[in-house]
Write a protein that holds these residues in place. Structure first.
Motif, PDB file in Angstrom:
ATOM      1  N   PRO A  75      17.928  14.854 -17.930  1.00  0.00           N
ATOM      2  CA  PRO A  75      17.198  16.155 -17.846  1.00  0.00           C
ATOM      3  C   PRO A  75      16.084  16.267 -16.776  1.00  0.00           C
ATOM      4  CG  PRO A  75      16.508  15.268 -19.936  1.00  0.00           C
ATOM      5  CD  PRO A  75      17.476  14.174 -19.334  1.00  0.00           C
ATOM      6  N   CYS A  76      15.985  17.383 -15.931  1.00  0.00           N
ATOM      7  CA  CYS A  76      14.922  17.476 -15.433  1.00  0.00           C
ATOM      8  C   CYS A  76      13.623  16.891 -15.719  1.00  0.00           C
ATOM      9  CB  CYS A  76      14.773  19.001 -14.727  1.00  0.00           C
ATOM     10  SG  CYS A  76      13.468  19.391 -13.532  1.00  0.00           S
ATOM     11  N   ALA A  80      14.500  11.380 -15.778  1.00  0.00           N
ATOM     12  CA  ALA A  80      13.669  12.509 -16.429  1.00  0.00           C
ATOM     13  C   ALA A  80      12.380  12.449 -16.029  1.00  0.00           C
ATOM     14  CB  ALA A  80      13.947  12.441 -18.078  1.00  0.00           C
ATOM     15  N   ASP A 113      21.091  13.791  -4.279  1.00  0.00           N
ATOM     16  CA  ASP A 113      20.784  14.459  -5.425  1.00  0.00           C
ATOM     17  C   ASP A 113      21.224  15.932  -5.352  1.00  0.00           C
ATOM     18  OD1 ASP A 113      19.870  16.212  -7.351  1.00  0.00           O
ATOM     19  OD2 ASP A 113      17.530  15.494  -7.065  1.00  0.00           O
ATOM     20  N   SER A 149      22.208  18.126  -7.402  1.00  0.00           N
ATOM     21  CA  SER A 149      21.246  19.259  -8.443  1.00  0.00           C
ATOM     22  C   SER A 149      20.257  20.007  -7.523  1.00  0.00           C
ATOM     23  CB  SER A 149      20.824  18.538  -9.732  1.00  0.00           C
ATOM     24  OG  SER A 149      21.599  17.633 -10.397  1.00  0.00           O
ATOM     25  N   HIS A 150      19.424  19.339  -7.123  1.00  0.00           N
ATOM     26  CA  HIS A 150      18.154  20.098  -6.250  1.00  0.00           C
ATOM     27  C   HIS A 150      18.920  20.448  -4.757  1.00  0.00           C
ATOM     28  CE1 HIS A 150      15.540  18.157  -9.003  1.00  0.00           C
ATOM     29  NE2 HIS A 150      14.655  18.963  -8.765  1.00  0.00           N
ATOM     30  N   GLU A 209      21.107  16.019 -12.585  1.00  0.00           N
ATOM     31  CA  GLU A 209      20.571  16.672 -13.922  1.00  0.00           C
ATOM     32  C   GLU A 209      21.374  17.008 -15.000  1.00  0.00           C
ATOM     33  OE1 GLU A 209      17.506  19.596 -12.585  1.00  0.00           O
ATOM     34  OE2 GLU A 209      16.242  18.001 -11.737  1.00  0.00           O
ATOM     35  N   HIS A 262      21.991  18.196 -18.927  1.00  0.00           N
ATOM     36  CA  HIS A 262      21.597  18.703 -20.227  1.00  0.00           C
ATOM     37  C   HIS A 262      22.666  19.290 -21.092  1.00  0.00           C
ATOM     38  CE1 HIS A 262      18.927  20.831 -22.993  1.00  0.00           C
ATOM     39  NE2 HIS A 262      17.807  20.189 -22.128  1.00  0.00           N
ATOM     40  N   ASP A 312      14.776  23.861 -14.813  1.00  0.00           N
ATOM     41  CA  ASP A 312      15.975  23.454 -13.845  1.00  0.00           C
ATOM     42  C   ASP A 312      17.291  23.640 -14.598  1.00  0.00           C
ATOM     43  OD1 ASP A 312      14.375  23.462 -11.578  1.00  0.00           O
ATOM     44  OD2 ASP A 312      14.561  21.427 -11.124  1.00  0.00           O
ATOM     45  N   SER A 327      21.929  22.165 -14.040  1.00  0.00           N
ATOM     46  CA  SER A 327      22.145  21.210 -14.697  1.00  0.00           C
ATOM     47  C   SER A 327      23.376  21.076 -15.251  1.00  0.00           C
ATOM     48  CB  SER A 327      21.364  20.967 -16.059  1.00  0.00           C
ATOM     49  OG  SER A 327      19.841  20.961 -15.604  1.00  0.00           O
TER      50      SER A 327
END
Length: 333
Positions: free
Chosen positions: A100-101, A126, A268, A270-271, A297, A299, A308, A312
């Motif tokens: 997770p973020c 994380a 990355d 996700s970002h 990321e 979750h 975020d 995720s």
């Protein structure tokens, strides 16, 4: 210019090189690694006699480098570095960092960590310290979050990576983390980078959102010049005019970093995208471009994520993504 000493070079031979450099009116900066010493020259190199330095006792080679980064240059280290994080080797294996973020409640974090492990992730990520754009946003659980990360490692066997945001926090983060992360906001925090260079833990260095490739590699030099060459680059997107995505994921940087630097690079997405539905396709593209790993990321209920959630993916998506990327890696390696 960089002078690379032989592995068996004595202290007196190193001192002799330093004395010769200073005789030319320049300063010498020593970076002592586990295997050898590298000496960087600071000053105007135009009048220096490279051959006379290369011929000194204990010198393996002297390399003229005009780029703003020296220690992490491919010219100095022709082979890509391999960096161990626990039992995981970045630069050799295709590595997946997932989580997770933010570090959340202990039960939630442990549950997600186990799901990531089962999906194939080798490192848990994380944030315990969360530098945020707004002062009113969640800033992380801090030391309590670090303690939860230690429980994750004990329960799952996964090494953990988490962000350090201040020089004052290096020691406490280092007590719990297997790898430091420097976020995009701190890529130009040269005091922090210099202090991390005095540690012996790997450093994952994210690219600043407006940084050019050479500025990013020059930032890595701030870590390497103080003796810590265990650096992993992380491309996480740059800021452009495009607002469909959170950032613009610059996969040119993967090829550029591999060409210019000896450091392994992870991506990355996700970002880099800010959109969960784009994470898988951009992950596949990153691996095809030559990335040594991914930072993702994850979750199990993104709507309830503390930060975020929109970017995720869920554990089942992570498992499919890892399988796809490993197949691509086998075809392109």
């Amino acid at each position: 210019m960089v002078v690379i000493m032989r592995p068996a070079a004595s202290d007196s031979e190193v001192a002799g090189v330093v004395q010769r450099i200073e005789k030319f009116g320049m300063q010498a900066h020593l970076s002592r690694g586990k295997e050898r010493t590298i000496i960087g020259l600071i000053g105007d190199e135009r009048e220096i006699d490279f051959d006379s330095i290369a011929a000194l006792p204990g010198v393996e080679r002297a390399i003229p480098i005009l780029k703003p980064y020296k220690y992490v240059s491919r010219e100095v280290h022709p082979e890509t570095a391999t960096i161990a994080v626990g039992d995981v080797v970045i630069g050799r294996d295709l590595v997946f960092m997932a989580g997770p973020c933010s570090v959340e409640e202990e039960d939630t974090t442990l549950r997600i960590a186990e799901q990531c492990r089962r999906a194939g992730a080798q490192i848990f990520r994380a944030g315990a310290y969360k530098p945020r754009t707004s002062a009113w946003s969640f800033q992380g659980l801090r030391e309590k979050g670090l303690q939860i990360l230690a429980k994750v490692r004990q329960a799952t066997g996964l090494p953990v990576v988490t962000e350090v945001v201040d020089t004052a926090d290096i020691q406490i983060v280092g007590q719990y983390a297997d790898m430091y992360q420097v976020g995009m906001r701190n890529m130009r925090n040269y005091a922090l980078l210099g202090e991390l260079g005095k540690t012996d833990k790997p450093v994952l260095l994210k690219r600043g959102d407006s940084a050019k490739l050479e500025e990013w590699l020059a930032a890595a030099d701030y870590v390497a010049r103080n003796g810590n060459d265990k650096i992993i680059l992380c491309e996480r997107g740059i800021r452009t005019f495009e607002d469909y995505t959170r950032n613009t994921l610059d996969l040119n940087a993967v090829g550029g970093a591999i060409t210019e630097s000896c450091l392994p690079i992870v991506v990355d997405p996700s970002h880099g995208t800010g959109r969960a539905e784009l994470v898988a396709p951009m992950s596949r593209a990153a691996v095809a471009a030559g990335a040594h790993g991914l930072m993702l990321e994850v979750h199990d209920n993104p709507r309830l994520a503390w930060s975020d959630g929109k970017q995720s993916i869920v554990p089942a998506e992570l498992e499919r993504l890892i399988q796809d990327c490993r197949r691509i890696h086998e075809l392109t390696r």
